[in-house]
Scaffold this motif. Structure first.
Motif, short mmCIF file in Angstrom:
data_model
loop_
_atom_site.label_atom_id
_atom_site.label_comp_id
_atom_site.label_asym_id
_atom_site.label_seq_id
_atom_site.Cartn_x
_atom_site.Cartn_y
_atom_site.Cartn_z
N TRP A 228 1.00 -1.38 -0.66
CA TRP A 228 0.22 0.17 -0.05
C TRP A 228 0.88 1.30 -0.35
O TRP A 228 1.71 1.34 0.87
CB TRP A 228 -0.60 -0.22 0.93
N ASP A 229 0.39 1.80 -1.06
CA ASP A 229 1.72 2.99 -1.17
C ASP A 229 0.49 4.61 -0.49
O ASP A 229 -0.19 4.91 -1.58
CB ASP A 229 1.78 3.18 -2.44
N PHE A 230 0.89 4.54 0.92
CA PHE A 230 0.34 5.94 1.30
C PHE A 230 0.49 7.21 0.48
O PHE A 230 -0.16 9.01 1.00
CB PHE A 230 0.35 6.43 3.02
N THR A 231 1.44 8.02 -0.01
CA THR A 231 2.08 8.64 -0.79
C THR A 231 1.45 9.42 -1.22
O THR A 231 1.51 10.26 -1.76
CB THR A 231 3.55 9.00 -1.20
N LYS A 232 0.82 8.31 -2.46
CA LYS A 232 0.01 8.21 -3.05
C LYS A 232 -1.71 9.22 -2.76
O LYS A 232 -2.74 7.49 -2.55
CB LYS A 232 -0.43 7.17 -3.98
N GLU A 233 -2.55 10.16 -2.90
CA GLU A 233 -3.50 10.71 -2.51
C GLU A 233 -4.52 10.07 -3.52
O GLU A 233 -3.83 10.29 -4.82
CB GLU A 233 -3.63 11.68 -2.66
N LYS A 234 -5.80 9.46 -3.90
CA LYS A 234 -6.60 9.33 -4.69
C LYS A 234 -7.39 10.32 -4.36
O LYS A 234 -7.86 10.65 -4.49
CB LYS A 234 -7.94 7.95 -3.81
N LYS A 235 -7.55 9.93 -6.26
CA LYS A 235 -8.12 10.97 -6.76
C LYS A 235 -10.34 11.32 -6.31
O LYS A 235 -10.23 9.49 -6.29
CB LYS A 235 -8.82 11.05 -8.16
N THR A 236 -10.96 11.97 -5.84
CA THR A 236 -11.91 12.30 -5.38
C THR A 236 -12.85 12.63 -6.82
O THR A 236 -12.30 13.90 -6.84
CB THR A 236 -12.01 13.12 -4.16
N THR A 237 -14.18 11.97 -7.26
CA THR A 237 -14.78 12.38 -8.06
C THR A 237 -16.08 12.98 -6.93
O THR A 237 -16.49 12.40 -6.15
CB THR A 237 -15.04 11.67 -8.76
N ALA A 238 -16.35 14.23 -7.59
CA ALA A 238 -17.29 14.59 -7.27
C ALA A 238 -18.82 14.10 -7.30
O ALA A 238 -18.87 13.97 -8.24
CB ALA A 238 -17.62 16.16 -7.06
N ILE A 239 -19.41 13.97 -7.06
CA ILE A 239 -21.04 12.98 -7.10
C ILE A 239 -21.84 13.96 -7.28
O ILE A 239 -22.28 14.79 -6.96
CB ILE A 239 -21.75 13.05 -5.46
N LEU A 240 -22.05 13.98 -8.33
CA LEU A 240 -22.33 15.79 -8.99
C LEU A 240 -23.68 14.68 -10.03
O LEU A 240 -24.79 16.23 -9.86
CB LEU A 240 -21.97 16.25 -10.24
N SER A 241 -24.12 13.52 -10.27
CA SER A 241 -25.11 13.23 -11.04
C SER A 241 -26.85 13.40 -10.69
O SER A 241 -27.91 13.70 -11.24
CB SER A 241 -25.01 11.97 -11.98
N TYR A 242 -26.16 13.15 -9.08
CA TYR A 242 -27.47 12.88 -8.28
C TYR A 242 -27.92 13.45 -7.16
O TYR A 242 -29.26 13.98 -6.76
CB TYR A 242 -27.74 11.26 -7.94
N GLN A 243 -26.90 14.60 -6.69
CA GLN A 243 -27.61 14.97 -5.82
C GLN A 243 -28.59 16.77 -5.63
O GLN A 243 -27.82 17.00 -6.92
CB GLN A 243 -26.24 16.00 -4.94
N GLN A 244 -29.24 16.44 -5.47
CA GLN A 244 -29.99 17.49 -5.16
C GLN A 244 -30.04 18.61 -4.04
O GLN A 244 -30.18 18.08 -3.14
CB GLN A 244 -31.42 17.39 -5.66
N PHE A 245 -30.17 20.50 -4.42
CA PHE A 245 -29.58 20.80 -3.84
C PHE A 245 -31.16 21.68 -4.18
O PHE A 245 -32.14 21.69 -5.18
CB PHE A 245 -29.01 22.05 -4.33
N ILE A 246 -31.46 23.15 -3.34
CA ILE A 246 -32.95 23.55 -3.74
C ILE A 246 -32.03 25.07 -3.21
O ILE A 246 -31.22 25.27 -3.13
CB ILE A 246 -34.13 23.66 -3.17
N ASP A 247 -33.28 26.48 -4.93
CA ASP A 247 -32.32 27.70 -4.07
C ASP A 247 -33.47 28.18 -3.18
O ASP A 247 -33.81 27.40 -2.95
CB ASP A 247 -32.30 28.02 -5.84
N ILE A 248 -33.12 29.92 -3.74
CA ILE A 248 -34.17 30.26 -2.62
C ILE A 248 -35.16 30.65 -3.03
O ILE A 248 -36.10 30.85 -2.05
CB ILE A 248 -33.03 31.84 -2.75
N ASN A 249 -35.63 29.66 -3.75
CA ASN A 249 -36.90 29.65 -4.19
C ASN A 249 -38.04 28.28 -4.28
O ASN A 249 -38.91 28.18 -5.22
CB ASN A 249 -37.39 30.48 -6.15
N LYS A 250 -36.73 27.72 -3.72
CA LYS A 250 -37.27 25.95 -3.85
C LYS A 250 -37.20 25.28 -4.96
O LYS A 250 -37.49 24.24 -5.39
CB LYS A 250 -38.31 26.22 -2.89
N ASN A 251 -36.49 26.04 -6.17
CA ASN A 251 -36.55 25.08 -6.96
C ASN A 251 -35.30 23.41 -6.75
O ASN A 251 -34.37 25.11 -5.75
CB ASN A 251 -35.98 26.26 -8.07
N THR A 252 -35.71 23.04 -7.46
CA THR A 252 -34.21 21.92 -7.64
C THR A 252 -32.73 22.24 -8.47
O THR A 252 -33.45 22.48 -9.49
CB THR A 252 -34.66 20.52 -7.90
#
Length: 173
Positions: free
Chosen positions: A23-47
């Protein structure tokens, strides 16, 4: 973790010979953002989904109206947003983990906050677990292909946004 064999040697460039690397602890695993299914809402409650900004560099800031360190950072963050507002390939997204939507909405209506303002809509624990953070403010830079890296130095973020090569190198390495 490295198992050393007979005639183990460390080379001038830091590499090793006659070993088994488990195990090579010096190599950081790249992390990918979870963009495809995360839902947020804006100030007008739009998704709103972060996938709407795919293909752009995103600076995402997680915060809350009750968080004093977050509020202290807001003027600095707004200055950075103002400096880079002409860059069409950069998007600033502030995501509030406020559970009280009305308090968040009221704060936004009183403030002249720049960038895209979103709320976790009661899913703050899930979001915090997915992005692996327990405290705020928490900031990440997301590359156009979805790889992200944490960076809590707003001054460094400003520097990275001025230098595309440095930004890409930071996120990818």
């Amino acid at each position: 973790m490295i198992l050393k064999k007979e005639n183990f040697k460390k080379q001038y460039d830091g590499s090793v010979t006659n070993t088994i690397v488990i195990w090579d602890f010096t190599k950081e695993k790249k992390t990918t953002a979870i963009l495809s299914y995360q839902q947020f809402i804006d100030i007008n409650k739009n998704t709103v989904m972060l996938s709407a900004f795919e293909g752009k560099t995103m600076f995402v800031s997680f915060w809350a109206t009750w968080c004093a360190p977050c509020l202290r950072e807001k003027p600095i963050l707004d200055q950075i947003k103002e400096k880079h507002k002409t860059k069409s390939d950069v998007v600033f997204v502030d995501i509030s983990i406020d559970h009280d939507f009305d308090a968040w909405q009221s704060y936004l209506q009183k403030s002249d906050m720049k960038g895209i303002q979103l709320n976790t809509d009661g899913n703050e624990i899930k979001i915090m677990n997915e992005y692996k953070f327990s405290g705020i403010p928490f900031h990440i830079l997301v590359s156009p292909d979805g790889v992200y890296k944490q960076n809590d130095s707003l001054q460094f973020v400003d520097e990275l946004l001025r230098d595309r090569e440095k930004l890409n190198s930071f996120i990818k390495n």
